[in-house]
Design a protein around this motif. Sequence first.
Motif, PDB file in Angstrom:
ATOM      1  N   PRO A  65       0.798  -1.158   0.084  1.00 23.47           N
ATOM      2  CA  PRO A  65       0.030   0.083  -0.166  1.00 23.47           C
ATOM      3  C   PRO A  65       0.714   1.208  -0.104  1.00 23.47           C
ATOM      4  O   PRO A  65       2.135   1.170   0.799  1.00 23.47           O
ATOM      5  N   GLU A  66       0.466   2.203  -0.835  1.00 21.68           N
ATOM      6  CA  GLU A  66       1.091   3.534  -0.695  1.00 21.68           C
ATOM      7  C   GLU A  66       0.168   4.578  -0.455  1.00 21.68           C
ATOM      8  O   GLU A  66      -0.959   4.394  -0.591  1.00 21.68           O
ATOM      9  N   LYS A  67       0.767   5.831  -0.125  1.00 19.31           N
ATOM     10  CA  LYS A  67       0.200   7.009   0.046  1.00 19.31           C
ATOM     11  C   LYS A  67       0.916   8.250  -0.390  1.00 19.31           C
ATOM     12  O   LYS A  67       1.963   8.314  -0.507  1.00 19.31           O
ATOM     13  N   LEU A  68       0.152   9.253  -0.642  1.00 21.87           N
ATOM     14  CA  LEU A  68       0.594  10.479  -1.217  1.00 21.87           C
ATOM     15  C   LEU A  68       0.775  11.498   0.102  1.00 21.87           C
ATOM     16  O   LEU A  68      -0.159  11.721   0.839  1.00 21.87           O
ATOM     17  N   CYS A  69       2.166  11.773   0.199  1.00 26.87           N
ATOM     18  CA  CYS A  69       2.266  12.714   1.279  1.00 26.87           C
ATOM     19  C   CYS A  69       1.763  14.446   0.803  1.00 26.87           C
ATOM     20  O   CYS A  69       1.849  14.759  -0.383  1.00 26.87           O
ATOM     21  N   VAL A  70       1.114  14.991   1.930  1.00 25.37           N
ATOM     22  CA  VAL A  70       0.506  16.081   1.786  1.00 25.37           C
ATOM     23  C   VAL A  70       1.275  17.295   1.424  1.00 25.37           C
ATOM     24  O   VAL A  70       1.139  18.200   0.663  1.00 25.37           O
ATOM     25  N   LYS A  71       2.686  17.221   2.010  1.00 22.53           N
ATOM     26  CA  LYS A  71       3.325  18.299   2.026  1.00 22.53           C
ATOM     27  C   LYS A  71       4.561  18.070   0.621  1.00 22.53           C
ATOM     28  O   LYS A  71       4.578  19.006  -0.101  1.00 22.53           O
ATOM     29  N   CYS A  72       5.023  17.078   0.531  1.00 18.86           N
ATOM     30  CA  CYS A  72       6.000  16.895  -0.694  1.00 18.86           C
ATOM     31  C   CYS A  72       5.493  16.469  -1.875  1.00 18.86           C
ATOM     32  O   CYS A  72       6.036  16.172  -2.956  1.00 18.86           O
ATOM     33  N   GLN A  73       4.215  15.983  -1.778  1.00 16.80           N
ATOM     34  CA  GLN A  73       3.388  15.300  -2.892  1.00 16.80           C
ATOM     35  C   GLN A  73       4.291  14.283  -3.594  1.00 16.80           C
ATOM     36  O   GLN A  73       3.820  14.215  -4.786  1.00 16.80           O
TER      37      GLN A  73
ATOM     38  N   LYS B  12      -0.651  12.057   7.820  1.00 19.18           N
ATOM     39  CA  LYS B  12      -0.610  12.484   6.505  1.00 19.18           C
ATOM     40  C   LYS B  12       0.557  13.147   5.843  1.00 19.18           C
ATOM     41  O   LYS B  12       0.717  13.370   4.639  1.00 19.18           O
ATOM     42  N   TYR B  13       1.603  13.238   6.702  1.00 20.27           N
ATOM     43  CA  TYR B  13       2.888  13.534   6.218  1.00 20.27           C
ATOM     44  C   TYR B  13       3.888  12.426   6.328  1.00 20.27           C
ATOM     45  O   TYR B  13       3.700  11.577   7.227  1.00 20.27           O
ATOM     46  N   CYS B  14       4.933  12.372   5.318  1.00 22.46           N
ATOM     47  CA  CYS B  14       5.724  11.379   5.532  1.00 22.46           C
ATOM     48  C   CYS B  14       6.797  11.474   6.342  1.00 22.46           C
ATOM     49  O   CYS B  14       6.509  12.550   7.180  1.00 22.46           O
ATOM     50  N   LYS B  15       7.569  10.402   6.798  1.00 15.71           N
ATOM     51  CA  LYS B  15       8.369  10.558   7.981  1.00 15.71           C
ATOM     52  C   LYS B  15       9.278  11.721   7.787  1.00 15.71           C
ATOM     53  O   LYS B  15       9.600  12.533   8.675  1.00 15.71           O
ATOM     54  N   ILE B  16       9.951  12.059   6.505  1.00 16.45           N
ATOM     55  CA  ILE B  16      10.780  13.174   6.464  1.00 16.45           C
ATOM     56  C   ILE B  16      10.019  14.479   6.856  1.00 16.45           C
ATOM     57  O   ILE B  16      10.563  15.296   7.506  1.00 16.45           O
ATOM     58  N   CYS B  17       8.696  14.687   6.068  1.00 20.11           N
ATOM     59  CA  CYS B  17       8.200  15.927   6.225  1.00 20.11           C
ATOM     60  C   CYS B  17       7.674  16.133   7.529  1.00 20.11           C
ATOM     61  O   CYS B  17       7.604  17.258   8.347  1.00 20.11           O
ATOM     62  N   HIS B  18       7.318  14.905   8.357  1.00 18.92           N
ATOM     63  CA  HIS B  18       6.617  15.110   9.609  1.00 18.92           C
ATOM     64  C   HIS B  18       7.866  15.588  10.776  1.00 18.92           C
ATOM     65  O   HIS B  18       7.773  16.104  11.477  1.00 18.92           O
ATOM     66  N   ASN B  19       9.119  14.931  10.376  1.00 16.53           N
ATOM     67  CA  ASN B  19      10.177  15.400  11.348  1.00 16.53           C
ATOM     68  C   ASN B  19      10.635  16.758  11.129  1.00 16.53           C
ATOM     69  O   ASN B  19      10.814  17.393  11.970  1.00 16.53           O
ATOM     70  N   GLU B  20      10.805  17.204   9.757  1.00 16.81           N
ATOM     71  CA  GLU B  20      11.009  18.573   9.526  1.00 16.81           C
ATOM     72  C   GLU B  20       9.912  19.671  10.275  1.00 16.81           C
ATOM     73  O   GLU B  20      10.263  20.516  10.980  1.00 16.81           O
ATOM     74  N   ARG B  21       8.684  19.183  10.139  1.00 18.31           N
ATOM     75  CA  ARG B  21       7.573  19.980  10.752  1.00 18.31           C
ATOM     76  C   ARG B  21       7.865  20.059  12.290  1.00 18.31           C
ATOM     77  O   ARG B  21       7.260  20.972  12.872  1.00 18.31           O
ATOM     78  N   ARG B  22       8.173  18.945  13.045  1.00 15.09           N
ATOM     79  CA  ARG B  22       8.610  18.700  14.439  1.00 15.09           C
ATOM     80  C   ARG B  22       9.484  19.991  14.837  1.00 15.09           C
ATOM     81  O   ARG B  22       9.080  20.425  15.626  1.00 15.09           O
TER      82      ARG B  22
END
Length: 118
Positions: free
Chosen positions: A11-19, A37-47
């Motif tokens: 299963p795959e998913k589209l990241c809301v931030k990096c698309q 809704k954010y991938c791990k990379i975008c989630h950690n940047e946001r944190r």
Amino acid sequence: MTSENKEINKPEKLCVKCQKVKHLEGGYYKAGKSWQKYCKICHNERRVEYGSTKIYKPKPTGFKKLPEELQKKIIYDVYVRVNFKDIWRKYKNDYPQIKHQTLLRWNRLNQIEQYKPE
């Protein structure tokens, strides 16, 4: 051939931030039964970007809760080496919440500061 089919069916998913489309298993954090809704990379940047709006101010506890004048008196009594039991007897009528064992604990935890002559 079976390993290729497994990778295709992941299963795959589209990241809301990096698309970008990423696999759920390695690319997203689990949030309860669903996924972030954010991938791990975008989630950690946001944190990292998230700034706390509140400034932590520790509450006064123990010895610091006492009135300042009483603190100064107790600090001086400890400085002149008055016994803790005598200090307790001296102030027990004015401040009944202070017990002998409490004074000993405050001293053991270094909450009673060193005396500084003025």
